[in-house]
Design a protein around this motif. Structure first.
Motif, PDB file in Angstrom:
ATOM      1  N   MET A 180       0.179  81.118   7.529  1.00  0.00           N
ATOM      2  CA  MET A 180      -1.031  81.738   6.964  1.00  0.00           C
ATOM      3  C   MET A 180      -1.072  83.236   7.254  1.00  0.00           C
ATOM      4  SD  MET A 180      -5.000  80.693   7.623  1.00  0.00           S
ATOM      5  CE  MET A 180      -4.737  79.124   6.782  1.00  0.00           C
ATOM      6  N   TRP A 185     -10.598  88.369  10.373  1.00  0.00           N
ATOM      7  CA  TRP A 185     -10.492  86.929  10.199  1.00  0.00           C
ATOM      8  C   TRP A 185     -11.344  86.225  11.245  1.00  0.00           C
ATOM      9  CZ3 TRP A 185      -7.070  84.717   6.478  1.00  0.00           C
ATOM     10  CH2 TRP A 185      -6.319  85.640   5.775  1.00  0.00           C
ATOM     11  N   SER A 186     -11.790  85.042  10.906  1.00  0.00           N
ATOM     12  CA  SER A 186     -12.566  84.239  11.854  1.00  0.00           C
ATOM     13  C   SER A 186     -11.661  83.747  12.974  1.00  0.00           C
ATOM     14  CB  SER A 186     -13.221  83.057  11.138  1.00  0.00           C
ATOM     15  OG  SER A 186     -12.239  82.219  10.559  1.00  0.00           O
ATOM     16  N   ASP A 213     -11.464  80.760  14.202  1.00  0.00           N
ATOM     17  CA  ASP A 213     -11.083  79.362  14.089  1.00  0.00           C
ATOM     18  C   ASP A 213      -9.583  79.269  13.834  1.00  0.00           C
ATOM     19  OD1 ASP A 213     -10.955  76.686  13.852  1.00  0.00           O
ATOM     20  OD2 ASP A 213     -12.224  76.507  12.062  1.00  0.00           O
ATOM     21  N   GLN A 214      -8.855  78.714  14.774  1.00  0.00           N
ATOM     22  CA  GLN A 214      -7.397  78.662  14.652  1.00  0.00           C
ATOM     23  C   GLN A 214      -6.935  77.673  13.583  1.00  0.00           C
ATOM     24  OE1 GLN A 214      -5.812  77.890  18.547  1.00  0.00           O
ATOM     25  NE2 GLN A 214      -6.558  79.835  19.409  1.00  0.00           N
ATOM     26  N   GLU A 215      -7.657  76.574  13.408  1.00  0.00           N
ATOM     27  CA  GLU A 215      -7.227  75.579  12.431  1.00  0.00           C
ATOM     28  C   GLU A 215      -7.527  76.022  11.003  1.00  0.00           C
ATOM     29  OE1 GLU A 215      -9.084  71.944  13.471  1.00  0.00           O
ATOM     30  OE2 GLU A 215      -7.969  71.699  15.366  1.00  0.00           O
ATOM     31  N   GLN A 216      -8.728  76.547  10.761  1.00  0.00           N
ATOM     32  CA  GLN A 216      -9.106  76.986   9.424  1.00  0.00           C
ATOM     33  C   GLN A 216      -9.633  78.417   9.501  1.00  0.00           C
ATOM     34  OE1 GLN A 216     -11.916  74.144   7.892  1.00  0.00           O
ATOM     35  NE2 GLN A 216     -10.395  72.522   7.679  1.00  0.00           N
ATOM     36  N   SER A 217      -8.736  79.338   9.773  1.00  0.00           N
ATOM     37  CA  SER A 217      -9.118  80.749   9.847  1.00  0.00           C
ATOM     38  C   SER A 217      -9.369  81.293   8.444  1.00  0.00           C
ATOM     39  CB  SER A 217      -8.017  81.551  10.540  1.00  0.00           C
ATOM     40  OG  SER A 217      -8.385  82.899  10.662  1.00  0.00           O
ATOM     41  N   LYS A 218     -10.512  81.969   8.287  1.00  0.00           N
ATOM     42  CA  LYS A 218     -10.891  82.501   6.986  1.00  0.00           C
ATOM     43  C   LYS A 218     -10.962  84.019   7.046  1.00  0.00           C
ATOM     44  CE  LYS A 218     -13.657  78.451   5.736  1.00  0.00           C
ATOM     45  NZ  LYS A 218     -15.004  77.966   5.318  1.00  0.00           N
ATOM     46  N   ASN A 219     -10.658  84.609   5.890  1.00  0.00           N
ATOM     47  CA  ASN A 219     -10.735  86.060   5.776  1.00  0.00           C
ATOM     48  C   ASN A 219     -12.197  86.466   5.667  1.00  0.00           C
ATOM     49  OD1 ASN A 219     -10.424  88.752   5.319  1.00  0.00           O
ATOM     50  ND2 ASN A 219      -9.221  88.563   3.446  1.00  0.00           N
TER      51      ASN A 219
END
Length: 256
Positions: free
Chosen positions: A1, A85-86, A88-94
């Protein structure tokens, strides 16, 4: 990612300059894999604190990026951009893309170069991950991305100062409102209960000429009405008073 984020960042950076002839090269960056070159980049923040990097809203954040070119041929730094980016390691969002700056700086072979990159933020205070990458090209015209920074930063609000003009104006406005409320409360609720001062002067004071004129004017009609009479009804011996007689004896005594 992370690699996809770098490629999308490079694509967005090049698309901002479509009118300059880089639109065709943007597709190459998106499709081709990043070549493995002996080029490294390291970002530092001169104004950073001991407890971490803080991005102050409304204030530009300066990052110094040190490029090291170990290639036998020169390379060119085309763009430098960043994104938030957030955590959250599993679902990092821009969360947000930062400003992309065009440079076009050529780094000779086996040399180093430092570039200043500035950006600003306007968002709610939060901890995010900051990614800074550079879009570079080699002597053959191939594009590749180099990561300069990838770490956790804190977005904070600017510190308020007592000497800030906006704060001073706010203080004056609140003070004026407070004074107005106190004055209204005093005139409506407290002032009627205090004894009022008499307008007349104290006893024993001399009358002013204006007061004397008023007294004389007020008494003159009564005097005029008292002195008016008809002389025909008064006897003559009351009107014509006899003259006093002269006594001769008094003169002779005075001569002696």
């Amino acid at each position: 990612m992370t690699r996809f984020g770098f490629l999308s960042l490079a694509l967005l950076s090049l698309q901002t300059f479509v009118g300059t002839g880089f639109a065709a090269d943007a597709e190459k960056v998106a499709e081709a894999e990043s070549p493995s070159l002996a080029v490294s980049a390291q970002a530092s923040f001169p104004a950073s604190e001991i407890f971490g990097v803080k991005l102050v809203n409304g204030h530009p954040t300066q990052a110094l990026i040190d490029f090291t070119n170990d290639e036998p041929n020169p390379v060119t730094v085309n763009f430098v951009g960043g994104s938030l980016w957030s955590l959250d390691q599993e679902q990092s969002k821009n969360v947000r893309n930062l400003t992309a700056t065009r440079y076009g700086v050529e780094i000779p072979a086996n040399s180093k170069e430092t570039i200043s990159y500035s950006f600003a933020t306007e968002m709610h205070p939060v901890d995010v991950r900051l990614n800074i990458a550079a879009v570079m090209s080699d002597s053959e015209g191939q594009f590749f991305t180099v990561q300069a920074f990838n770490g956790t930063v804190s977005v904070v609000e600017p510190e308020t100062s007592f000497f800030d003009p906006q704060i001073i104006f706010l203080y004056f406005f609140l003070l004026a409102c407070f004074v107005g409320v106190v004055y209204f409360f005093y005139t409506v609720w407290l002032a009627p209960y205090f004894p009022q001062k008499r307008k007349g002067g104290k006893t024993g004071e001399k009358k002013t000429p204006a007061k004397r004129e008023i007294v004389e004017e007020s008494t003159s009609p009564a005097v005029a009405s008292a002195t008016t009479y008809n002389a025909d009804w008064i006897p003559a011996h009351h009107i014509n008073r006899p003259e006093p007689r002269k006594v001769k004896g008094s003169k002779s005594k005075a001569r002696v």
